[in-house]
Write a protein that holds these residues in place. Structure first.
Motif, PDB file in Angstrom:
ATOM      1  N   SER A 185      -6.752  15.003 -36.302  1.00 47.32           N
ATOM      2  CA  SER A 185      -5.501  15.754 -36.228  1.00 47.32           C
ATOM      3  C   SER A 185      -4.804  15.753 -37.588  1.00 47.32           C
ATOM      4  N   PRO A 186      -5.224  16.626 -38.509  1.00 46.76           N
ATOM      5  CA  PRO A 186      -4.585  16.645 -39.833  1.00 46.76           C
ATOM      6  C   PRO A 186      -3.095  16.970 -39.774  1.00 46.76           C
ATOM      7  N   TRP A 187      -2.699  17.870 -38.875  1.00 50.35           N
ATOM      8  CA  TRP A 187      -1.273  18.164 -38.735  1.00 50.35           C
ATOM      9  C   TRP A 187      -0.520  16.946 -38.215  1.00 50.35           C
ATOM     10  N   GLY A 188      -1.158  16.204 -37.312  1.00 53.50           N
ATOM     11  CA  GLY A 188      -0.529  14.986 -36.806  1.00 53.50           C
ATOM     12  C   GLY A 188      -0.300  13.975 -37.903  1.00 53.50           C
ATOM     13  N   GLU A 189      -1.242  13.902 -38.854  1.00 50.06           N
ATOM     14  CA  GLU A 189      -1.081  12.974 -39.969  1.00 50.06           C
ATOM     15  C   GLU A 189       0.089  13.379 -40.851  1.00 50.06           C
ATOM     16  N   VAL A 190       0.245  14.667 -41.093  1.00 47.44           N
ATOM     17  CA  VAL A 190       1.362  15.134 -41.922  1.00 47.44           C
ATOM     18  C   VAL A 190       2.695  14.851 -41.225  1.00 47.44           C
ATOM     19  N   ILE A 191       2.758  15.160 -39.924  1.00 48.45           N
ATOM     20  CA  ILE A 191       3.999  14.923 -39.172  1.00 48.45           C
ATOM     21  C   ILE A 191       4.329  13.436 -39.149  1.00 48.45           C
ATOM     22  N   SER A 192       3.300  12.595 -38.987  1.00 48.64           N
ATOM     23  CA  SER A 192       3.526  11.151 -38.976  1.00 48.64           C
ATOM     24  C   SER A 192       4.081  10.678 -40.306  1.00 48.64           C
ATOM     25  N   ASP A 193       3.486  11.170 -41.413  1.00 48.47           N
ATOM     26  CA  ASP A 193       3.933  10.725 -42.735  1.00 48.47           C
ATOM     27  C   ASP A 193       5.337  11.216 -43.068  1.00 48.47           C
ATOM     28  N   VAL A 194       5.646  12.451 -42.650  1.00 46.24           N
ATOM     29  CA  VAL A 194       6.915  13.072 -43.042  1.00 46.24           C
ATOM     30  C   VAL A 194       8.050  12.726 -42.086  1.00 46.24           C
ATOM     31  N   LEU A 195       7.741  12.600 -40.796  1.00 44.73           N
ATOM     32  CA  LEU A 195       8.803  12.453 -39.797  1.00 44.73           C
ATOM     33  C   LEU A 195       8.764  11.120 -39.063  1.00 44.73           C
ATOM     34  N   VAL A 196       7.602  10.787 -38.468  1.00 43.49           N
ATOM     35  CA  VAL A 196       7.531   9.623 -37.590  1.00 43.49           C
ATOM     36  C   VAL A 196       7.778   8.325 -38.352  1.00 43.49           C
ATOM     37  N   TRP A 197       7.081   8.133 -39.478  1.00 45.05           N
ATOM     38  CA  TRP A 197       7.228   6.896 -40.232  1.00 45.05           C
ATOM     39  C   TRP A 197       8.647   6.699 -40.755  1.00 45.05           C
ATOM     40  N   PRO A 198       9.274   7.681 -41.404  1.00 44.30           N
ATOM     41  CA  PRO A 198      10.656   7.462 -41.863  1.00 44.30           C
ATOM     42  C   PRO A 198      11.623   7.175 -40.718  1.00 44.30           C
ATOM     43  N   LEU A 199      11.453   7.882 -39.577  1.00 41.98           N
ATOM     44  CA  LEU A 199      12.350   7.656 -38.446  1.00 41.98           C
ATOM     45  C   LEU A 199      12.164   6.257 -37.886  1.00 41.98           C
ATOM     46  N   ALA A 200      10.903   5.827 -37.720  1.00 47.31           N
ATOM     47  CA  ALA A 200      10.634   4.490 -37.205  1.00 47.31           C
ATOM     48  C   ALA A 200      11.166   3.422 -38.151  1.00 47.31           C
ATOM     49  N   PHE A 201      10.971   3.633 -39.455  1.00 47.62           N
ATOM     50  CA  PHE A 201      11.454   2.671 -40.448  1.00 47.62           C
ATOM     51  C   PHE A 201      12.974   2.594 -40.427  1.00 47.62           C
ATOM     52  N   GLY A 202      13.629   3.756 -40.315  1.00 50.11           N
ATOM     53  CA  GLY A 202      15.087   3.766 -40.258  1.00 50.11           C
ATOM     54  C   GLY A 202      15.622   3.038 -39.033  1.00 50.11           C
ATOM     55  N   LEU A 203      15.008   3.287 -37.870  1.00 52.52           N
ATOM     56  CA  LEU A 203      15.441   2.604 -36.650  1.00 52.52           C
ATOM     57  C   LEU A 203      15.209   1.101 -36.741  1.00 52.52           C
TER      58      LEU A 203
END
Length: 224
Positions: A185-203
């Protein structure tokens, strides 16, 4: 132990199925050997008339030297022209080949004004560079994070940060789960790097800060 509130059941009902599906899909693709990546990293083409350039290359886990070198221009991948190709576009191209069962890439490269065709083997790995962590290690990390989040929500619902920790841990579990990674899932990897990881780190940072403030850690005695 306090009974779960409606919001807790909502969190469980909407998030757990997604995580479980991701874990099952990860096992299926892992057993099939789909988690493979090329042993190089290429920068995007500078403009529409240029080509991607190899920015990093490494040997395969077997010790076989890569036929690529830093600075090589990538002209073609199989029958596809790579003119003007972005970094993500190139990932999509080799991802499609890997999902179709290919275990090597036929590349046309240019080095010192000389063109040649080379075969680059795809190698096991999940993160770049390959070999950092096999898929099953990332799978185990996802299970551990998700299990810890579920345990805290069920057994420590009285903790005022339990829901925030649950959401942050599940986001981190999703980030490490192999099914959101290329080539599956290349799109999933991009979304994870751009959105999921920063949001999880912030929380996660917010949870740690709130916990420190609640226990008075780092607060001067005069302000307690």
């Amino acid at each position: 132990m306090r009974r779960l509130a409606a919001i807790d059941w909502l969190l469980l009902g909407t998030s757990l199925p997604v995580v479980l599906i991701g874990l099952v899909v990860s096992v299926v693709h892992g057993v099939r050997g789909d988690f493979v990546v090329p042993p190089f990293w290429a920068a995007s083409a500078a403009d529409r008339q240029s080509y991607p350039v190899v920015a990093q290359s490494w040997s395969s886990p077997s010790g076989q030297a890569s036929p690529l070198a830093v600075g090589d221009r990538l002209l073609r991948l199989d029958s596809s022209d790579l003119r003007g190709m972005s970094q993500f576009g190139l990932i999509q191209r080799w991802s499609q080949a890997a999902q179709a069962g290919a275990r090597s890439l036929r590349l046309t490269i240019e080095r010192d004004s000389v063109r040649s065709d080379v075969d680059v083997a795809l190698v096991p790995g999940q993160f770049f560079p390959p070999g950092n962590a096999p898929w099953w290690v990332c799978f185990a990390v996802g299970v551990s994070l998700g299990g810890t989040a579920l345990l805290l929500l069920l057994r420590a619902a009285h903790w005022h940060l339990a829901r925030r920790h649950y959401v942050a841990s599940l986001l981190l579990a999703s980030f490490t789960t192999p099914w959101l990674m290329a080539p599956v899932s290349p799109w999933g990897e991009v979304i994870s790097d751009v959105l999921v990881w920063p949001l999880a780190f912030g929380l996660s940072c917010g949870t740690l800060t709130s916990s420190s403030q609640a226990c008075g850690c780092g607060v001067p005695d005069s302000e307690r």
